[in-house]
Design an enzyme around this catalytic site. Structure first.
Site, PDB file in Angstrom:
ATOM      1  N   GLY A 103      61.161-108.077  98.619  1.00  0.00           N
ATOM      2  CA  GLY A 103      61.177-106.625  98.496  1.00  0.00           C
ATOM      3  C   GLY A 103      61.745-106.040  99.776  1.00  0.00           C
ATOM      4  O   GLY A 103      61.631-106.638 100.853  1.00  0.00           O
ATOM      5  N   GLN A 160      63.775 -99.757 105.923  1.00  0.00           N
ATOM      6  CA  GLN A 160      63.994-101.035 106.598  1.00  0.00           C
ATOM      7  C   GLN A 160      65.470-101.290 106.873  1.00  0.00           C
ATOM      8  O   GLN A 160      65.806-102.248 107.578  1.00  0.00           O
ATOM      9  CB  GLN A 160      63.396-102.176 105.783  1.00  0.00           C
ATOM     10  CG  GLN A 160      61.868-102.148 105.733  1.00  0.00           C
ATOM     11  CD  GLN A 160      61.318-103.341 104.995  1.00  0.00           C
ATOM     12  OE1 GLN A 160      61.211-103.322 103.775  1.00  0.00           O
ATOM     13  NE2 GLN A 160      61.002-104.391 105.731  1.00  0.00           N
ATOM     14  N   CYS A 204      56.418-109.444 106.561  1.00  0.00           N
ATOM     15  CA  CYS A 204      57.304-108.294 106.458  1.00  0.00           C
ATOM     16  C   CYS A 204      58.622-108.588 107.160  1.00  0.00           C
ATOM     17  O   CYS A 204      58.627-109.140 108.266  1.00  0.00           O
ATOM     18  CB  CYS A 204      56.642-107.073 107.087  1.00  0.00           C
ATOM     19  SG  CYS A 204      57.648-105.567 107.047  1.00  0.00           S
ATOM     20  N   LEU A 205      59.724-108.223 106.526  1.00  0.00           N
ATOM     21  CA  LEU A 205      61.036-108.445 107.119  1.00  0.00           C
ATOM     22  C   LEU A 205      61.231-107.634 108.390  1.00  0.00           C
ATOM     23  O   LEU A 205      62.057-107.985 109.228  1.00  0.00           O
ATOM     24  CB  LEU A 205      62.131-108.113 106.106  1.00  0.00           C
ATOM     25  CG  LEU A 205      62.073-108.881 104.782  1.00  0.00           C
ATOM     26  CD1 LEU A 205      63.244-108.504 103.895  1.00  0.00           C
ATOM     27  CD2 LEU A 205      62.024-110.385 105.005  1.00  0.00           C
ATOM     28  N   HIS A 208      53.043-103.077  99.134  1.00  0.00           N
ATOM     29  CA  HIS A 208      53.649-103.258 100.460  1.00  0.00           C
ATOM     30  C   HIS A 208      54.859-102.336 100.624  1.00  0.00           C
ATOM     31  O   HIS A 208      54.995-101.652 101.655  1.00  0.00           O
ATOM     32  CB  HIS A 208      54.062-104.726 100.601  1.00  0.00           C
ATOM     33  CG  HIS A 208      54.724-105.091 101.883  1.00  0.00           C
ATOM     34  ND1 HIS A 208      54.128-105.877 102.846  1.00  0.00           N
ATOM     35  CD2 HIS A 208      55.970-104.800 102.365  1.00  0.00           C
ATOM     36  CE1 HIS A 208      54.964-106.050 103.863  1.00  0.00           C
ATOM     37  NE2 HIS A 208      56.094-105.410 103.596  1.00  0.00           N
ATOM     38  N   GLU A 209      55.738-102.314  99.611  1.00  0.00           N
ATOM     39  CA  GLU A 209      56.953-101.503  99.719  1.00  0.00           C
ATOM     40  C   GLU A 209      56.641-100.008  99.650  1.00  0.00           C
ATOM     41  O   GLU A 209      57.268 -99.196 100.348  1.00  0.00           O
ATOM     42  CB  GLU A 209      57.963-101.900  98.633  1.00  0.00           C
ATOM     43  CG  GLU A 209      58.396-103.348  98.647  1.00  0.00           C
ATOM     44  CD  GLU A 209      58.904-103.831 100.002  1.00  0.00           C
ATOM     45  OE1 GLU A 209      59.416-103.007 100.780  1.00  0.00           O
ATOM     46  OE2 GLU A 209      58.769-105.032 100.275  1.00  0.00           O
ATOM     47  N   HIS A 256      55.606 -98.855 102.972  1.00  0.00           N
ATOM     48  CA  HIS A 256      56.757 -98.594 103.839  1.00  0.00           C
ATOM     49  C   HIS A 256      57.242 -97.152 103.684  1.00  0.00           C
ATOM     50  O   HIS A 256      57.522 -96.464 104.667  1.00  0.00           O
ATOM     51  CB  HIS A 256      57.919 -99.535 103.491  1.00  0.00           C
ATOM     52  CG  HIS A 256      57.907-100.822 104.230  1.00  0.00           C
ATOM     53  ND1 HIS A 256      57.881-100.908 105.610  1.00  0.00           N
ATOM     54  CD2 HIS A 256      57.934-102.110 103.790  1.00  0.00           C
ATOM     55  CE1 HIS A 256      57.889-102.173 105.976  1.00  0.00           C
ATOM     56  NE2 HIS A 256      57.921-102.926 104.895  1.00  0.00           N
TER      57      HIS A 256
END
Length: 221
Positions: free
Chosen positions: A82, A87, A133-134, A175-176, A179
């Site tokens: 995701g 991001q 997380c990226l 999670h997304e 963000h």
């Protein structure tokens, strides 16, 4: 969101859903990725990650199409499941995903202006699992989240979407959406675990960046 090492996707009879709708087959990578360019992924501490993103009011634009293409490619280059728009340094309420649920079903798509349903207490079952997380490159930490999620929003043309997830895909949707509200998963950790995650990130991030560059070159080739 990154894929934890403990997460597996092999289930007999698993199905595939694109934009919430079942399909018979689908390529390993969403077609959007072939049209996209790799963007730089923002890292914890950058302002765009720590403020709420703006609602999207213009749909069906070439700019939106290109951003979604670029986000899919960037997500795959980073081995993510995701990726939210902030991001890649764009502060709008959009994320893309390619993630499996607890039954091994694969879910691929994008959603704009998502809002998560408030689950009734009787349906709210917490599941603790590893999460990464990226934008916090490297570490994973166990974090409890509800094992079911329903996200309501629209697609890039403004058509209504309802995306439901269980297990790891439910975690991805939460999670997304976090963000887009200006929160990272480490913000939900204890102070000690958050500090540990950031310390591990410092020692791991260069190796993560190198892997992403290698994967980008592979996809380009």
């Amino acid at each position: 969101m990154s894929e934890p090492h403990t997460h597996t996707t092999s289930h007999t009879g698993a199905r595939i859903f694109v934009q919430g709708q079942p399909v018979d087959s689908y390529p390993d990578f969403a077609p959007e990725a072939a049209r996209g360019e790799t963007l730089r992924i923002t890292v914890v501490g950058e302002d765009v990650l720590h403020r709420p993103c703006a609602e999207i009011t213009e749909f069906g634009t070439p700019e939106l199409d290109k951003l979604i293409d670029d986000m899919f490619r960037t997500m795959y280059v980073a081995d993510g499941v995701g990726l939210a728009a902030n991001q890649v340094d764009v502060g709008i309420r959009l994320f893309v995903y390619d993630c499996t649920d607890e039954d091994g079903n694969r879910h691929i798509g994008h959603i704009l202006n998502p809002v998560l349903d408030e689950l009734p207490a009787a349906e709210r079952h917490l599941e603790e699992a590893g999460e990464g997380c990226l934008s916090v490159p490297g570490p994973n930490k166990d974090l409890p989240r509800p094992d079911r999620a329903v996200a309501r929003g629209v697609d890039k043309h403004g058509n209504p979407l309802v995306i439901e997830g269980t297990g790891y895909f439910a975690r991805c949707l939460q999670h997304e959406t976090d963000h887009l509200n200006g929160y990272l998963y480490i913000d939900r950790l204890s102070k000690r675990d958050r500090k540990d995650a950031l310390k591990k990130m410092e020692s791991m991030k260069e190796a993560v960046f190198a892997r992403r560059a290698e994967k980008d070159a592979q996809l380009t080739g």
